[in-house]
Design a protein around this motif. Structure first.
Motif, PDB file in Angstrom:
ATOM      1  N   SER A   1       0.876  -1.329  -0.078  1.00  0.00           N
ATOM      2  CA  SER A   1      -0.033  -0.031  -0.100  1.00  0.00           C
ATOM      3  C   SER A   1       0.935   1.104   0.014  1.00  0.00           C
ATOM      4  CB  SER A   1      -0.967   0.152   1.167  1.00  0.00           C
ATOM      5  OG  SER A   1      -0.264   0.225   2.553  1.00  0.00           O
ATOM      6  N   ASP A   2       0.298   2.372  -0.258  1.00  0.00           N
ATOM      7  CA  ASP A   2       1.065   3.554  -0.501  1.00  0.00           C
ATOM      8  C   ASP A   2       1.464   3.923   1.089  1.00  0.00           C
ATOM      9  OD1 ASP A   2       0.540   3.658  -2.953  1.00  0.00           O
ATOM     10  OD2 ASP A   2      -0.887   5.461  -2.889  1.00  0.00           O
ATOM     11  N   GLU A   3       0.708   3.630   2.004  1.00  0.00           N
ATOM     12  CA  GLU A   3       1.040   3.902   3.334  1.00  0.00           C
ATOM     13  C   GLU A   3       1.845   3.161   4.022  1.00  0.00           C
ATOM     14  OE1 GLU A   3      -2.029   3.212   2.379  1.00  0.00           O
ATOM     15  OE2 GLU A   3      -2.717   5.250   2.197  1.00  0.00           O
ATOM     16  N   HIS A   4       2.213   2.030   3.379  1.00  0.00           N
ATOM     17  CA  HIS A   4       3.544   1.203   3.706  1.00  0.00           C
ATOM     18  C   HIS A   4       4.373   0.498   2.636  1.00  0.00           C
ATOM     19  CE1 HIS A   4       1.568   1.074   7.943  1.00  0.00           C
ATOM     20  NE2 HIS A   4       0.494   0.519   7.455  1.00  0.00           N
ATOM     21  N   PRO A   5       5.056   1.592   1.945  1.00  0.00           N
ATOM     22  CA  PRO A   5       5.982   1.109   0.955  1.00  0.00           C
ATOM     23  C   PRO A   5       7.160   0.626   1.631  1.00  0.00           C
ATOM     24  CG  PRO A   5       6.043   3.417   1.112  1.00  0.00           C
ATOM     25  CD  PRO A   5       5.008   3.195   2.211  1.00  0.00           C
ATOM     26  N   ILE A   6       7.889   0.013   0.408  1.00  0.00           N
ATOM     27  CA  ILE A   6       9.361  -0.452   0.892  1.00  0.00           C
ATOM     28  C   ILE A   6      10.338   0.727   0.537  1.00  0.00           C
ATOM     29  CG2 ILE A   6      11.390  -2.175   0.265  1.00  0.00           C
ATOM     30  CD1 ILE A   6       8.907  -4.222  -0.617  1.00  0.00           C
ATOM     31  N   THR A   7      10.895   1.267   1.538  1.00  0.00           N
ATOM     32  CA  THR A   7      11.911   2.045   1.414  1.00  0.00           C
ATOM     33  C   THR A   7      13.204   1.734   1.007  1.00  0.00           C
ATOM     34  OG1 THR A   7      10.939   3.522   3.116  1.00  0.00           O
ATOM     35  CG2 THR A   7      13.144   4.327   2.340  1.00  0.00           C
ATOM     36  N   LEU A   8      13.763   2.406  -0.193  1.00  0.00           N
ATOM     37  CA  LEU A   8      14.835   1.915  -0.616  1.00  0.00           C
ATOM     38  C   LEU A   8      15.955   3.012  -0.424  1.00  0.00           C
ATOM     39  CD1 LEU A   8      13.983   0.209  -4.324  1.00  0.00           C
ATOM     40  CD2 LEU A   8      14.666  -0.902  -1.844  1.00  0.00           C
ATOM     41  N   ALA A   9      16.527   2.917   0.711  1.00  0.00           N
ATOM     42  CA  ALA A   9      17.604   3.798   1.070  1.00  0.00           C
ATOM     43  C   ALA A   9      18.843   3.815   0.197  1.00  0.00           C
ATOM     44  CB  ALA A   9      17.847   4.023   2.676  1.00  0.00           C
ATOM     45  N   GLY A  10      19.411   4.947   0.197  1.00  0.00           N
ATOM     46  CA  GLY A  10      20.566   4.835  -0.859  1.00  0.00           C
ATOM     47  C   GLY A  10      20.652   4.398  -2.231  1.00  0.00           C
ATOM     48  N   LEU A  11      19.419   4.646  -2.886  1.00  0.00           N
ATOM     49  CA  LEU A  11      19.004   4.613  -4.290  1.00  0.00           C
ATOM     50  C   LEU A  11      18.395   5.788  -4.612  1.00  0.00           C
ATOM     51  CD1 LEU A  11      19.033   2.443  -6.564  1.00  0.00           C
ATOM     52  CD2 LEU A  11      16.741   1.957  -6.056  1.00  0.00           C
ATOM     53  N   SER A  12      18.600   6.265  -5.850  1.00  0.00           N
ATOM     54  CA  SER A  12      18.171   7.794  -6.196  1.00  0.00           C
ATOM     55  C   SER A  12      17.016   7.325  -7.220  1.00  0.00           C
ATOM     56  CB  SER A  12      19.378   8.457  -6.922  1.00  0.00           C
ATOM     57  OG  SER A  12      19.756   8.010  -8.154  1.00  0.00           O
ATOM     58  N   ASN A  13      16.145   8.644  -7.258  1.00  0.00           N
ATOM     59  CA  ASN A  13      15.231   8.418  -8.138  1.00  0.00           C
ATOM     60  C   ASN A  13      15.510   8.272  -9.653  1.00  0.00           C
ATOM     61  OD1 ASN A  13      12.508   8.672  -7.050  1.00  0.00           O
ATOM     62  ND2 ASN A  13      13.321  10.900  -6.618  1.00  0.00           N
ATOM     63  N   PHE A  14      16.901   8.728 -10.146  1.00  0.00           N
ATOM     64  CA  PHE A  14      17.666   8.628 -11.368  1.00  0.00           C
ATOM     65  C   PHE A  14      17.834   7.273 -11.445  1.00  0.00           C
ATOM     66  CE2 PHE A  14      21.274   8.330 -13.982  1.00  0.00           C
ATOM     67  CZ  PHE A  14      20.699   8.911 -14.925  1.00  0.00           C
ATOM     68  N   GLU A  15      18.375   6.537 -10.486  1.00  0.00           N
ATOM     69  CA  GLU A  15      18.801   4.837 -10.702  1.00  0.00           C
ATOM     70  C   GLU A  15      17.538   4.157 -10.845  1.00  0.00           C
ATOM     71  OE1 GLU A  15      22.893   4.849  -8.057  1.00  0.00           O
ATOM     72  OE2 GLU A  15      20.946   5.141  -7.105  1.00  0.00           O
ATOM     73  N   MET A  16      16.594   4.472 -10.064  1.00  0.00           N
ATOM     74  CA  MET A  16      15.324   3.517 -10.022  1.00  0.00           C
ATOM     75  C   MET A  16      14.484   3.981 -11.307  1.00  0.00           C
ATOM     76  SD  MET A  16      13.628   1.437  -8.119  1.00  0.00           S
ATOM     77  CE  MET A  16      12.053   0.814  -7.795  1.00  0.00           C
ATOM     78  N   GLU A  17      14.583   5.151 -11.778  1.00  0.00           N
ATOM     79  CA  GLU A  17      13.652   5.222 -13.022  1.00  0.00           C
ATOM     80  C   GLU A  17      14.494   4.567 -14.182  1.00  0.00           C
ATOM     81  OE1 GLU A  17      13.663   9.560 -13.772  1.00  0.00           O
ATOM     82  OE2 GLU A  17      12.428   9.919 -12.118  1.00  0.00           O
ATOM     83  N   ASN A  18      15.923   4.495 -14.243  1.00  0.00           N
ATOM     84  CA  ASN A  18      16.737   3.883 -15.223  1.00  0.00           C
ATOM     85  C   ASN A  18      16.592   2.187 -15.207  1.00  0.00           C
ATOM     86  OD1 ASN A  18      17.658   6.037 -16.924  1.00  0.00           O
ATOM     87  ND2 ASN A  18      19.018   6.561 -15.058  1.00  0.00           N
ATOM     88  N   PHE A  19      16.411   1.838 -14.019  1.00  0.00           N
ATOM     89  CA  PHE A  19      16.234   0.329 -13.837  1.00  0.00           C
ATOM     90  C   PHE A  19      14.975  -0.051 -14.511  1.00  0.00           C
ATOM     91  CE2 PHE A  19      14.451  -2.916 -11.436  1.00  0.00           C
ATOM     92  CZ  PHE A  19      14.982  -3.969 -11.661  1.00  0.00           C
ATOM     93  N   LEU A  20      14.062   0.568 -14.142  1.00  0.00           N
ATOM     94  CA  LEU A  20      12.446   0.319 -14.532  1.00  0.00           C
ATOM     95  C   LEU A  20      12.616   0.582 -16.015  1.00  0.00           C
ATOM     96  CD1 LEU A  20      10.534   1.702 -11.464  1.00  0.00           C
ATOM     97  CD2 LEU A  20      11.079  -0.697 -12.055  1.00  0.00           C
ATOM     98  N   ASP A  21      12.930   1.576 -16.599  1.00  0.00           N
ATOM     99  CA  ASP A  21      12.967   1.909 -17.894  1.00  0.00           C
ATOM    100  C   ASP A  21      13.581   0.915 -18.902  1.00  0.00           C
ATOM    101  OD1 ASP A  21      11.702   4.108 -17.677  1.00  0.00           O
ATOM    102  OD2 ASP A  21      13.403   5.594 -17.849  1.00  0.00           O
ATOM    103  N   VAL A  22      14.611   0.286 -18.198  1.00  0.00           N
ATOM    104  CA  VAL A  22      15.462  -0.935 -19.023  1.00  0.00           C
ATOM    105  C   VAL A  22      14.519  -2.022 -18.983  1.00  0.00           C
ATOM    106  CG1 VAL A  22      17.249  -2.439 -18.649  1.00  0.00           C
ATOM    107  CG2 VAL A  22      17.881   0.107 -18.652  1.00  0.00           C
ATOM    108  N   LYS A  23      13.996  -2.330 -17.946  1.00  0.00           N
ATOM    109  CA  LYS A  23      13.106  -3.354 -17.444  1.00  0.00           C
ATOM    110  C   LYS A  23      11.942  -3.443 -18.428  1.00  0.00           C
ATOM    111  CE  LYS A  23      15.836  -5.783 -14.798  1.00  0.00           C
ATOM    112  NZ  LYS A  23      16.440  -6.711 -15.543  1.00  0.00           N
ATOM    113  N   LYS A  24      11.470  -2.249 -18.546  1.00  0.00           N
ATOM    114  CA  LYS A  24      10.151  -2.244 -19.385  1.00  0.00           C
ATOM    115  C   LYS A  24      10.317  -2.299 -20.681  1.00  0.00           C
ATOM    116  CE  LYS A  24       5.978   0.606 -18.804  1.00  0.00           C
ATOM    117  NZ  LYS A  24       5.312   1.852 -18.177  1.00  0.00           N
ATOM    118  N   ALA A  25      11.545  -1.777 -21.357  1.00  0.00           N
ATOM    119  CA  ALA A  25      11.714  -1.993 -22.751  1.00  0.00           C
ATOM    120  C   ALA A  25      12.038  -3.520 -23.028  1.00  0.00           C
ATOM    121  CB  ALA A  25      12.959  -1.348 -22.897  1.00  0.00           C
ATOM    122  N   LYS A  26      12.319  -4.254 -22.238  1.00  0.00           N
ATOM    123  CA  LYS A  26      12.517  -5.781 -22.614  1.00  0.00           C
ATOM    124  C   LYS A  26      11.040  -6.304 -22.974  1.00  0.00           C
ATOM    125  CE  LYS A  26      16.320  -7.285 -19.889  1.00  0.00           C
ATOM    126  NZ  LYS A  26      16.727  -8.211 -19.276  1.00  0.00           N
TER     127      LYS A  26
END
Length: 100
Positions: free
Chosen positions: A75-100
């Motif tokens: 839920s939005d109220e209880h997300p898994i927090t990924l400390a030490g990861l930037s939005n840039f890194e997360m966006e790029n990871f997901l963009d690459v995975k989505k392109a497959k």
């Protein structure tokens, strides 16, 4: 990019202290039936579990028997927090995975 007025805790899996509520990421807040919700630098990412299975990091997290509080990542109220990861890194990871 992160909002400079936004404050998040950087340790543990708690985003208990925030100046503003988390904002759903415009491109990476998916509606697949089996998903997990992550918090990265003040943004929520709703990601299909099958996409996460392709990453050793996330696969190990999903296979772990101690993943945190009950309902964490569901839920939005209880997300898994990924400390030490930037939005840039997360966006790029997901963009690459989505392109497959």
């Amino acid at each position: 990019m992160a909002d400079p007025d936004r404050t998040n805790t950087k340790s543990g899996s708690s985003d208990a202290v925030r100046a503003k509520p988390l904002e759903r990421h415009a491109r990476h807040y998916e509606t697949e039936p089996e998903y997990l919700i992550f918090s990265v630098e003040g943004y929520l990412y709703r990601v299909p579990v099958d996409r996460l299975q392709e990453s050793a990091y996330f696969r190990d997290m999903l296979e772990s028997t101690n993943t945190g509080i009950v309902g964490e990542g569901k839920s939005d109220e209880h997300p898994i927090t990924l400390a030490g990861l930037s939005n840039f890194e997360m966006e790029n990871f997901l963009d690459v995975k989505k392109a497959k």
